[in-house]
Design a protein around this motif. Structure first.
Motif, PDB file in Angstrom:
ATOM      1  N   PHE A  57       0.894  -1.293  -0.090  1.00  0.00           N
ATOM      2  CA  PHE A  57       0.031   0.005   0.123  1.00  0.00           C
ATOM      3  C   PHE A  57       1.004   1.333  -0.124  1.00  0.00           C
ATOM      4  N   THR A  58       1.693   1.308   0.764  1.00  0.00           N
ATOM      5  CA  THR A  58       2.589   2.728   1.078  1.00  0.00           C
ATOM      6  C   THR A  58       3.373   2.693  -0.451  1.00  0.00           C
ATOM      7  N   LEU A  59       3.990   1.503  -0.969  1.00  0.00           N
ATOM      8  CA  LEU A  59       4.745   1.684  -2.366  1.00  0.00           C
ATOM      9  C   LEU A  59       3.666   2.665  -3.361  1.00  0.00           C
ATOM     10  N   ALA A  60       2.231   1.886  -3.293  1.00  0.00           N
ATOM     11  CA  ALA A  60       1.431   2.406  -4.253  1.00  0.00           C
ATOM     12  C   ALA A  60       0.915   3.844  -3.986  1.00  0.00           C
ATOM     13  N   GLU A  61       0.890   4.133  -2.708  1.00  0.00           N
ATOM     14  CA  GLU A  61       0.608   5.596  -2.383  1.00  0.00           C
ATOM     15  C   GLU A  61       1.498   6.459  -2.661  1.00  0.00           C
ATOM     16  N   SER A  62       2.841   6.068  -2.334  1.00  0.00           N
ATOM     17  CA  SER A  62       3.986   7.126  -2.805  1.00  0.00           C
ATOM     18  C   SER A  62       3.946   7.172  -4.255  1.00  0.00           C
ATOM     19  N   ALA A  63       3.713   6.217  -5.024  1.00  0.00           N
ATOM     20  CA  ALA A  63       3.654   6.330  -6.481  1.00  0.00           C
ATOM     21  C   ALA A  63       2.506   7.282  -6.852  1.00  0.00           C
ATOM     22  N   SER A  64       1.408   7.071  -6.165  1.00  0.00           N
ATOM     23  CA  SER A  64       0.254   7.816  -6.540  1.00  0.00           C
ATOM     24  C   SER A  64       0.505   9.454  -6.225  1.00  0.00           C
ATOM     25  N   GLY A  65       1.271   9.804  -5.186  1.00  0.00           N
ATOM     26  CA  GLY A  65       1.599  11.132  -4.595  1.00  0.00           C
ATOM     27  C   GLY A  65       2.655  11.641  -5.802  1.00  0.00           C
ATOM     28  N   ALA A  66       3.513  10.807  -6.165  1.00  0.00           N
ATOM     29  CA  ALA A  66       4.546  11.272  -7.239  1.00  0.00           C
ATOM     30  C   ALA A  66       3.780  11.658  -8.343  1.00  0.00           C
ATOM     31  N   ALA A  67       2.818  10.878  -8.878  1.00  0.00           N
ATOM     32  CA  ALA A  67       2.157  11.307 -10.049  1.00  0.00           C
ATOM     33  C   ALA A  67       1.498  12.518  -9.807  1.00  0.00           C
ATOM     34  N   VAL A  68       0.829  12.649  -8.892  1.00  0.00           N
ATOM     35  CA  VAL A  68       0.285  14.003  -8.487  1.00  0.00           C
ATOM     36  C   VAL A  68       0.956  15.212  -8.357  1.00  0.00           C
ATOM     37  N   LEU A  69       2.262  14.921  -7.787  1.00  0.00           N
ATOM     38  CA  LEU A  69       3.204  16.097  -7.620  1.00  0.00           C
ATOM     39  C   LEU A  69       3.522  16.466  -8.924  1.00  0.00           C
ATOM     40  N   SER A  70       3.798  15.426  -9.846  1.00  0.00           N
ATOM     41  CA  SER A  70       4.453  15.855 -11.214  1.00  0.00           C
ATOM     42  C   SER A  70       3.427  16.409 -12.187  1.00  0.00           C
ATOM     43  N   ARG A  71       2.249  16.442 -11.830  1.00  0.00           N
ATOM     44  CA  ARG A  71       1.361  16.960 -12.762  1.00  0.00           C
ATOM     45  C   ARG A  71       0.942  18.443 -12.066  1.00  0.00           C
ATOM     46  N   PHE A  72       0.984  18.227 -10.755  1.00  0.00           N
ATOM     47  CA  PHE A  72       0.156  19.605 -10.148  1.00  0.00           C
ATOM     48  C   PHE A  72       1.006  20.348  -9.084  1.00  0.00           C
ATOM     49  N   GLY A  73       2.405  19.914  -9.127  1.00  0.00           N
ATOM     50  CA  GLY A  73       3.200  20.437  -8.270  1.00  0.00           C
ATOM     51  C   GLY A  73       3.568  21.889  -8.330  1.00  0.00           C
TER      52      GLY A  73
END
Length: 151
Positions: A57-73
C-alpha cells in the motif's frame, strides 16, 4: 512545460520519512505518471515470505503522490495535495521486488480549472503493482484532492 521543476522522487523521500524508511526507489516521474519500486528485504515480509500488505500500500500510495506532484506541483503555493480515500485489491501473492506504476486519471485543465473557480478538485490516481516477473499483484485507486490553502 513541467508543472514541478524539482526531482519529485527526491522531494517525496525528503518530505515523507516513512517512504525513505521502507527503501522506496523512484525510477521515473513525469507528467501525471510515476514508477517506483520496493527492493525485497526480509524485514518487510509477511507470513508468506512476500512484502507485507502495508508495504504494498505504501509503495502504491507513494507512486500516486509522485504522479500527483508531477502534474500539479506548481499548485503547491495555493493548495495542499491530500489523499482522501484508497481502495486496494490484492490479486496474487507478491514475492521479491515489487514495482508500482501510477497515472493520474484527470486532466490538468480539469483539476486546475476547479482550483481557479474556487472549488476543491477531487480526482483518482490508478496504480498497478507488479512483482519482478511482471505479474499484477495489486491494483489501487487512490482518490486525491487539492485542498486550497486557507487565507
Amino acid at each position: 512545460m513541467s508543472p514541478m521543476s524539482t526531482d519529485v522522487g527526491a522531494f517525496l523521500l525528503e518530505t515523507v520519512p516513512f517512504a525513505r524508511t521502507l527503501g522506496i526507489v523512484f525510477d521515473s516521474v513525469e507528467d501525471g505518471r510515476a514508477e517506483c519500486r520496493l527492493p525485497d528485504r526480509p524485514e518487510l515480509h509477511n507470513h508468506v515470505a512476500g512484502p507485507h500488505a502495508g508495504t504494498l500500500f505504501t509503495l502504491a500510495e507513494s507512486a500516486s503522490g509522485a504522479a500527483v506532484l508531477s502534474r500539479f506541483g506548481d499548485q503547491l503555493s495555493r493548495s495542499v495535495p491530500l489523499p482522501t480515500t484508497a481502495t486496494i485489491e490484492f490479486r496474487k501473492v507478491a514475492l521479491g521486488e515489487v514495482r508500482a506504476q501510477a497515472r493520474v486519471a484527470a486532466s490538468r485543465e480539469e483539476v486546475v480549472g476547479k482550483l481557479d473557480a474556487g472549488e476543491r478538485p477531487v480526482f483518482d490516481v490508478l496504480v498497478d503493482v507488479r512483482d519482478a516477473a511482471g505479474t499484477l499483484v495489486s491494483s489501487l485507486t487512490v482518490t486525491w484532492t487539492l485542498r486550497p490553502n486557507r487565507p
